[in-house]
Structure formats: structure tokens, C-alpha cells
Design a protein around this motif. Structure first.
Motif, mmCIF file in Angstrom:
data_model
loop_
_atom_site.group_PDB
_atom_site.id
_atom_site.type_symbol
_atom_site.label_atom_id
_atom_site.label_comp_id
_atom_site.label_asym_id
_atom_site.label_seq_id
_atom_site.Cartn_x
_atom_site.Cartn_y
_atom_site.Cartn_z
ATOM 1 N N ARG A 102 123.205 -12.405 -7.194
ATOM 2 C CA ARG A 102 123.243 -11.128 -6.420
ATOM 3 C C ARG A 102 123.978 -10.015 -7.490
ATOM 4 O O ARG A 102 124.727 -10.344 -8.219
ATOM 5 C CB ARG A 102 124.105 -11.010 -5.274
ATOM 6 N N ILE A 103 123.673 -8.851 -7.422
ATOM 7 C CA ILE A 103 124.018 -7.904 -8.197
ATOM 8 C C ILE A 103 124.458 -6.527 -7.068
ATOM 9 O O ILE A 103 123.506 -5.639 -7.144
ATOM 10 C CB ILE A 103 123.009 -7.237 -9.425
ATOM 11 N N PRO A 104 125.681 -6.738 -6.274
ATOM 12 C CA PRO A 104 125.824 -5.589 -5.416
ATOM 13 C C PRO A 104 126.259 -4.245 -6.295
ATOM 14 O O PRO A 104 127.035 -4.371 -7.020
ATOM 15 C CB PRO A 104 127.056 -6.202 -4.680
ATOM 16 N N LEU A 105 125.658 -3.078 -5.618
ATOM 17 C CA LEU A 105 125.814 -1.726 -6.271
ATOM 18 C C LEU A 105 126.113 -1.039 -4.921
ATOM 19 O O LEU A 105 125.180 -1.093 -3.974
ATOM 20 C CB LEU A 105 124.541 -1.145 -6.653
ATOM 21 N N GLY A 106 127.234 -0.574 -4.710
ATOM 22 C CA GLY A 106 127.689 0.348 -3.613
ATOM 23 C C GLY A 106 128.543 1.404 -3.658
ATOM 24 O O GLY A 106 129.373 1.754 -4.758
ATOM 25 N N VAL A 107 128.868 2.114 -2.648
ATOM 26 C CA VAL A 107 130.050 3.165 -2.338
ATOM 27 C C VAL A 107 131.089 2.755 -1.177
ATOM 28 O O VAL A 107 130.565 2.428 -0.372
ATOM 29 C CB VAL A 107 129.394 4.631 -2.205
ATOM 30 N N VAL A 108 132.207 2.679 -1.181
ATOM 31 C CA VAL A 108 133.050 2.416 0.060
ATOM 32 C C VAL A 108 133.917 3.686 0.080
ATOM 33 O O VAL A 108 134.497 4.045 -1.118
ATOM 34 C CB VAL A 108 133.994 1.159 -0.313
ATOM 35 N N TYR A 109 134.049 3.972 1.339
ATOM 36 C CA TYR A 109 134.904 5.226 1.583
ATOM 37 C C TYR A 109 136.190 4.624 2.348
ATOM 38 O O TYR A 109 136.126 3.800 3.217
ATOM 39 C CB TYR A 109 134.407 6.123 2.391
ATOM 40 N N ILE A 110 137.298 4.884 1.599
ATOM 41 C CA ILE A 110 138.749 4.328 2.345
ATOM 42 C C ILE A 110 139.465 5.426 3.010
ATOM 43 O O ILE A 110 140.103 6.159 1.823
ATOM 44 C CB ILE A 110 139.494 3.568 1.215
ATOM 45 N N VAL A 123 121.470 -4.285 -2.969
ATOM 46 C CA VAL A 123 121.804 -5.588 -3.533
ATOM 47 C C VAL A 123 120.614 -6.040 -4.161
ATOM 48 O O VAL A 123 119.945 -6.852 -3.373
ATOM 49 C CB VAL A 123 122.656 -6.485 -2.896
ATOM 50 N N PRO A 124 120.328 -5.922 -5.489
ATOM 51 C CA PRO A 124 118.974 -6.436 -6.075
ATOM 52 C C PRO A 124 119.433 -8.120 -6.083
ATOM 53 O O PRO A 124 120.411 -8.319 -6.653
ATOM 54 C CB PRO A 124 118.848 -5.756 -7.461
ATOM 55 N N THR A 125 118.711 -8.928 -5.852
ATOM 56 C CA THR A 125 118.695 -10.331 -6.123
ATOM 57 C C THR A 125 117.886 -11.092 -6.953
ATOM 58 O O THR A 125 116.460 -10.847 -6.533
ATOM 59 C CB THR A 125 119.078 -10.880 -4.693
ATOM 60 N N LEU A 126 118.261 -11.910 -7.696
ATOM 61 C CA LEU A 126 117.197 -12.940 -8.519
ATOM 62 C C LEU A 126 117.320 -14.068 -7.809
ATOM 63 O O LEU A 126 118.300 -14.945 -7.939
ATOM 64 C CB LEU A 126 117.497 -12.890 -9.947
ATOM 65 N N GLU A 127 116.100 -14.390 -6.965
ATOM 66 C CA GLU A 127 116.038 -15.705 -6.515
ATOM 67 C C GLU A 127 115.695 -16.827 -7.536
ATOM 68 O O GLU A 127 114.721 -16.437 -8.262
ATOM 69 C CB GLU A 127 115.071 -15.668 -5.427
ATOM 70 N N LEU A 128 116.330 -17.955 -7.511
ATOM 71 C CA LEU A 128 116.266 -18.841 -8.561
ATOM 72 C C LEU A 128 115.575 -20.147 -8.048
ATOM 73 O O LEU A 128 114.833 -20.877 -8.728
ATOM 74 C CB LEU A 128 117.388 -19.201 -9.314
ATOM 75 N N VAL A 136 115.257 -7.110 -2.727
ATOM 76 C CA VAL A 136 116.477 -6.397 -2.921
ATOM 77 C C VAL A 136 117.065 -6.234 -1.362
ATOM 78 O O VAL A 136 116.019 -5.919 -0.343
ATOM 79 C CB VAL A 136 116.168 -4.817 -3.163
ATOM 80 N N ASP A 137 118.291 -6.231 -1.140
ATOM 81 C CA ASP A 137 118.785 -6.040 0.301
ATOM 82 C C ASP A 137 119.596 -4.871 0.421
ATOM 83 O O ASP A 137 120.073 -4.413 -0.547
ATOM 84 C CB ASP A 137 119.793 -6.898 0.622
ATOM 85 N N GLY A 138 119.724 -3.917 1.380
ATOM 86 C CA GLY A 138 120.259 -2.848 1.753
ATOM 87 C C GLY A 138 121.068 -2.735 2.987
ATOM 88 O O GLY A 138 120.446 -3.392 3.875
ATOM 89 N N ALA A 139 122.212 -2.168 3.240
ATOM 90 C CA ALA A 139 123.085 -2.191 4.398
ATOM 91 C C ALA A 139 124.190 -1.253 4.353
ATOM 92 O O ALA A 139 124.512 -0.835 3.066
ATOM 93 C CB ALA A 139 123.741 -3.479 4.615
ATOM 94 N N PHE A 140 124.739 -0.862 5.298
ATOM 95 C CA PHE A 140 125.916 -0.228 5.628
ATOM 96 C C PHE A 140 126.831 -0.960 6.511
ATOM 97 O O PHE A 140 126.202 -1.928 7.340
ATOM 98 C CB PHE A 140 125.713 1.328 6.090
#
Length: 146
Positions: A102-110, A123-128, A136-140
Motif C-alpha cells: 500500500r501507498i497511503p496518501l491523505g490529509v488529517v485534520y486535528i 491508497v494505491p495498492t500493488l497486489e503481489l 486503489v482504495d479511498g475512504a474518510f
């Protein structure tokens, strides 16, 4: 599988006692949907874990990431909102077990003065295993910190 999930939850709850204030538990909504955990390792580094269910593929997602936070991109008037990126692993448990990077890319508000965070990620993912493919997964979601 039930024993594995039970052991995982016990370990994660023990983190919440050991790392008071640095361990968050919450919900991730999207693809996949489930539980989200974050263990901060200082201001810029954190471990993210998840136990979630794919509504599209009907499989259990188990994932773990190491993420780094960059506080210089977004400057909210209150609180902080770092961009994060990292690398991790994903296991899909179904009839066949899949493994990927997985290569997670995101923004978090604190928010300032609260034990919460709110996040959005792609989250782009390279399945092996069992075959090579890209997903590619996406969520909040949000997490509460103990």
C-alpha cells in the motif's frame, strides 16, 4: 480467523493503555469500511492499522502502514492539517488470500484541544499475491485518542 481477530483487538487495546494520548481508535468509511487505528511515534510519524470489510468485493481487509506527516502544506486557522504519505501492507482474506503493498496518501485534520482527528485518504495498492495487479482504495473517517 475469529481467534486472530480477537488477539488483534487485545493487542490494539493494550496499545491504548501503554501509549495514552497517542493511540487512536475510530471508523473508516469507504472502500473498505471498518475500524481504523493510529499509533503516533512523535509529531511526524505514525503507524496506521485497519480491520475493514470491502463492500464491493466481500472480503476482509487487514492493513498496516507507516506514515509521515507534512505540516507545511495546509494551514488551517485552528488546529493542524498535515498531508501524510507512507508505505504499508494489505492482506485480503477471502477464499484466496491476497497480499499487496500500500501507498497511503491523505490529509488529517486535528482540531485544537480535542482528542479527535478526521481524515481522508486515497491508497494505491500493488497486489503481489496471487497475481500482480493495481488497486486503489479511498475512504474518510475519524479517530478518538485515549
Amino acid at each position: 480467523m475469529k481467534k486472530f481477530i480477537f488477539v488483534l483487538l487485545v493487542v490494539l487495546l493494550s496499545f491504548s493503555i501503554t501509549y495514552a494520548g497517542n493511540f487512536g481508535v475510530g471508523v473508516v468509511i469507504g472502500e473498505p469500511t471498518g475500524l481504523s487505528f493510529r499509533l503516533w511515534q512523535g509529531k511526524a510519524q505514525a503507524f496506521d492499522f485497519g480491520l475493514a470489510w470491502s463492500l464491493n468485493a466481500n472480503v476482509l481487509h487487514l492493513f498496516a502502514d507507516m506514515v509521515t506527516h507534512n505540516y507545511g502544506i495546509f494551514k488551517p486557522s485552528s488546529g493542524s492539517m498535515p498531508f501524510y504519505y507512507g508505505v504499508g501492507v494489505r492482506i485480503l482474506a477471502a477464499d484466496n488470500t491476497n497480499f499487496g503493498i500500500r501507498i497511503p496518501l491523505g490529509v488529517v485534520y486535528i482540531p485544537k484541544g480535542m482528542n479527535l482527528d478526521f481524515f481522508f485518504e486515497l491508497v494505491p495498492t500493488l497486489e503481489l499475491v496471487p497475481q500482480t495487479s493495481i488497486d486503489v482504495d479511498g475512504a474518510f473517517g475519524f479517530r478518538y485518542y485515549f
